[in-house]
Design a protein around this motif. Structure first.
Motif, short mmCIF file in Angstrom:
data_model
loop_
_atom_site.label_atom_id
_atom_site.label_comp_id
_atom_site.label_asym_id
_atom_site.label_seq_id
_atom_site.Cartn_x
_atom_site.Cartn_y
_atom_site.Cartn_z
N GLU A 383 0.85 -1.19 0.00
CA GLU A 383 0.00 0.00 0.00
C GLU A 383 0.88 1.24 0.00
O GLU A 383 1.79 1.37 0.81
CB GLU A 383 -0.91 0.03 1.23
CG GLU A 383 -2.14 -0.83 1.10
CD GLU A 383 -3.18 -0.25 0.14
OE1 GLU A 383 -3.07 0.94 -0.22
OE2 GLU A 383 -4.07 -1.00 -0.27
N GLU A 393 -14.60 3.97 1.86
CA GLU A 393 -14.69 2.99 0.77
C GLU A 393 -13.42 2.14 0.72
O GLU A 393 -13.49 0.91 0.52
CB GLU A 393 -14.90 3.70 -0.57
CG GLU A 393 -16.25 4.40 -0.72
CD GLU A 393 -16.33 5.72 0.05
OE1 GLU A 393 -17.45 6.21 0.26
OE2 GLU A 393 -15.26 6.25 0.45
N ARG A 394 -12.27 2.79 0.88
CA ARG A 394 -11.00 2.05 0.83
C ARG A 394 -10.89 1.10 2.01
O ARG A 394 -10.38 -0.02 1.86
CB ARG A 394 -9.83 3.05 0.83
CG ARG A 394 -8.47 2.40 0.64
CD ARG A 394 -8.39 1.66 -0.67
NE ARG A 394 -7.07 1.08 -0.88
CZ ARG A 394 -6.84 -0.02 -1.60
NH1 ARG A 394 -7.88 -0.64 -2.18
NH2 ARG A 394 -5.63 -0.48 -1.77
N ALA A 396 -13.38 -0.37 3.45
CA ALA A 396 -14.27 -1.49 3.14
C ALA A 396 -13.63 -2.45 2.13
O ALA A 396 -13.75 -3.67 2.25
CB ALA A 396 -15.61 -0.97 2.61
N GLU A 397 -12.94 -1.88 1.14
CA GLU A 397 -12.26 -2.71 0.14
C GLU A 397 -11.22 -3.62 0.80
O GLU A 397 -10.99 -4.75 0.35
CB GLU A 397 -11.58 -1.82 -0.90
CG GLU A 397 -12.55 -1.13 -1.84
CD GLU A 397 -11.83 -0.15 -2.77
OE1 GLU A 397 -10.57 -0.18 -2.80
OE2 GLU A 397 -12.51 0.64 -3.45
N LYS A 398 -10.61 -3.13 1.86
CA LYS A 398 -9.59 -3.89 2.58
C LYS A 398 -10.20 -4.84 3.61
O LYS A 398 -9.50 -5.55 4.31
CB LYS A 398 -8.60 -2.95 3.27
CG LYS A 398 -7.50 -2.43 2.38
CD LYS A 398 -6.53 -3.56 2.02
CE LYS A 398 -5.31 -3.04 1.28
NZ LYS A 398 -4.35 -4.13 0.98
N GLY A 399 -11.52 -4.80 3.70
CA GLY A 399 -12.20 -5.67 4.66
C GLY A 399 -12.20 -5.13 6.07
O GLY A 399 -12.52 -5.85 7.02
#
Length: 589
Positions: A383, A393-394, A396-399
């Motif tokens: 990263e 959002e980011r 959430a993308e990473k869980g």
């Protein structure tokens, strides 16, 4: 509830919570008539000599800070005067840790040691006393630029990182100062205290930030000269409060050097001896510029692994600031490093608090983190964007979603695995992520186990600042160090000493009274007879009697006798000869 004097001081000047533990009662009634005579002698000498050689603010500063000649000042009176320039004063018990002393000044508070030097140490004492603090430090505060310098110095000094060795040296200095001012101390006790100080100084492996700041303070605030190199003026409190050194410092054998920041922080000092050289600044603007330059090199400005290592050596409360803005305040006890030697995980031991912008985060005070705190430092693996800058959002993308299990792998090799319980943002940055059922590892080393409870993970790509003390010092309540257990023994006066006190009080009463000539003569002759019989070496009271006789123009033959007695005392004891001569010079003034 009735406040004692110490509580009144704390209330009057709004002493920060973490500094209140150093404030003590002045207990004004404990000062003896001899104590007041010592004060009077030093102040008369200083007003006479320093009126010509001290900084221009000195004499006016004495008046505007509530400091008179005739008696030891009451701190409450000084506070009323200092309040007019936005400052205050509190009484403290002798030496306190340097970082705490600087912290007082950062808040516009002058800490004043309430003890006074003994009659035997009237010219100079290694211990801070009310002459040094009140008559030395306070008057120059009258100068606006100097006040600014003290505030700035206090702000950076209170953040300076010290070492365990520094504190051991401080304790040894405090012990030596207490022993040297104790009339009951034996030569063996003094020798032992001196040897202990030498041992502690020799054990110091490297010069810490706090030691460098203390050196700069010593060569400026304590022993500084200002103006022309050939004929400088005195502004340092150590010189302004020392009858001997204020005169001797101007001799040619005391080297006068142009002020230099590097020279000051590289030059150590010995509090028990006269200084072999002094630094002369052009003006207080030069000092302000120098202290600001030095601040740029300090850990609170630099941050990084080097600064963390300094805090690790401290063994006292410090604050590590992540790039997200999160501040971790506690005793730094452990660091994990990557292959390049960079710190990738920090750990504190004992009560720890988390803050942002110097305000403690709700739910993250010392009670919650009472057993310590640990967290990674750095970017996530693969990263480029720091985790603190992730959008929702980011995340959430990473869980990284509350209620979801996730494993975060950092570029350093630290791995955090658990169920996300919360995400906390402050000032637009992610500063904390909480985990349940969490395990943290670095290589083969387990740093946190699930059974330990909630894991609160600090978020930040790097450590941008490290400084002494807590971020929110009011909420944290305690400073970097506690008051020393080394205390001065309360004086126990013999009957002979008590009679001597009474003689001093009688002479003071005569000087301040409107007695007639015959009554004054009779009383003074009685005191002189007692001196000749029981106190043949007491030069100070003889000087006071001579001063009264000379001022009133009475008993010329007795005046001559007293002068002869003083000459004999000076010839028998070289240590007081110059004190007597200086006193005689003011008899007719």
């Amino acid at each position: 509830m009735k406040l004692n004097q110490a509580d009144h001081q704390r209330t009057l000047v709004r002493v920060p919570v973490h500094l209140r533990q150093f404030v003590v009662d002045q207990n004004y009634d404990r000062y003896t008539p001899i104590d007041h005579a010592v004060w009077r002698y030093v102040m008369r000498q200083n007003r006479h000599y320093l009126g010509q050689r001290a900084h221009s603010a000195y004499l006016d500063g004495l008046r505007t800070t509530g400091i008179g000649t005739e008696r030891i000042p009451r701190i409450t009176e000084m506070n009323a005067c200092l309040a007019e320039i936005g400052w205050g004063a509190v009484t403290i018990n002798g030496f306190i840790p340097a970082v705490a002393f600087f912290d007082f000044q950062a808040h516009g508070i002058l800490p004043i040691a309430c003890d006074i030097r003994t009659y035997d140490h009237i010219a100079y004492t290694p211990a801070p006393d009310i002459i040094h603090e009140a008559a030395g430090h306070a008057p120059i505060i009258k100068d606006e630029k100097y006040r600014m310098f003290l505030r700035i110095f206090g702000e950076i000094g209170s953040k300076a990182l010290s070492s365990r060795e520094d504190y051991e040296v401080y304790e040894a200095i405090r012990r030596l100062s207490v022993v040297k001012e104790d009339p009951g101390a034996t030569p063996e006790e003094i020798a032992q205290a001196e040897a202990e100080l030498e041992q502690k100084v020799a054990a110091v492996r490297e010069v810490s930030e706090a030691a460098q700041v203390s050196r700069l303070y010593w060569w400026t605030v304590e022993y500084g000269l200002i103006g022309d190199l050939a004929r400088p003026q005195i502004y340092g409190a150590g010189l302004l409060s020392s009858v001997g050194e204020s005169i001797s410092c101007m001799r040619e054998d005391v080297q006068k050097l142009p002020f230099s920041l590097d020279a000051c922080i590289e030059t150590d000092y010995d509090i028990t001896k006269p200084q072999p050289q002094l630094f002369v600044c052009k003006d207080f603007d030069q000092l302000i510029e120098a202290v600001r330059e030095f601040a740029k090199t300090m850990a609170f400005s630099v941050g990084g692994t080097q600064s963390l290592r300094k805090a690790l050596q401290m063994g006292q409360t410090s604050t590590s600031v992540y790039s997200s803005g999160l501040q971790v305040s506690g005793v730094l006890s452990e660091l994990e490093y990557d292959a390049a030697g960079e710190a990738v995980y920090l750990k504190t031991t004992g009560p720890t608090a988390l803050a942002v912008a110097n305000k403690e985060l709700s739910g993250h005070g010392k009670q919650y983190h009472q057993e310590g705190f640990g967290s990674p430092i750095g970017l996530l693996a693969d990263e480029a964007i720091p985790l603190e800058d992730f959008s929702d959002e980011r995340l959430a993308e990473k869980g990284i979603i509350p209620g979801e299990r996730v494993t975060l792998r950092f570029a350093s090799g630290v791995e955090v695995a658990g169920i996300v319980s919360y995400i906390r943002r402050e000032q637009g940055k992610v500063v904390l992520i909480g985990f349940a059922e969490c395990t943290v590892r670095c290589g083969d080393k387990t740093l946190f186990q699930a059974e330990w409870g909630t894991y609160d993970m600090a978020v930040g790509e790097k450590i941008v600042s490290v400084f002494a003390g807590a971020a929110d010092r009011e909420a944290y309540e305690t400073g970097t160090h506690q008051p020393s257990n080394i205390q001065r023994r309360p004086p126990v006066y013999t009957e002979r000493e008590k009679r001597q006190h009474q003689l001093y009080q009688q002479v003071r009463d005569i000087r301040e009274s409107e007695w007639g000539e015959a009554e004054s003569e009779r009383a003074l002759l009685q005191v002189l007879a007692a001196l000749e019989q029981d106190y043949p070496a007491d030069w100070l009271l003889r000087l006071e009697i001579l001063e009264i006789l000379a001022k009133r123009g009475i008993l010329a033959d007795v005046q001559a006798d007293i002068r002869q007695q003083l000459q004999r005392i000076g010839e028998a004891d070289e240590t007081v000869r110059s004190l007597i001569e200086n006193g005689l010079a003011l008899v007719a003034v």
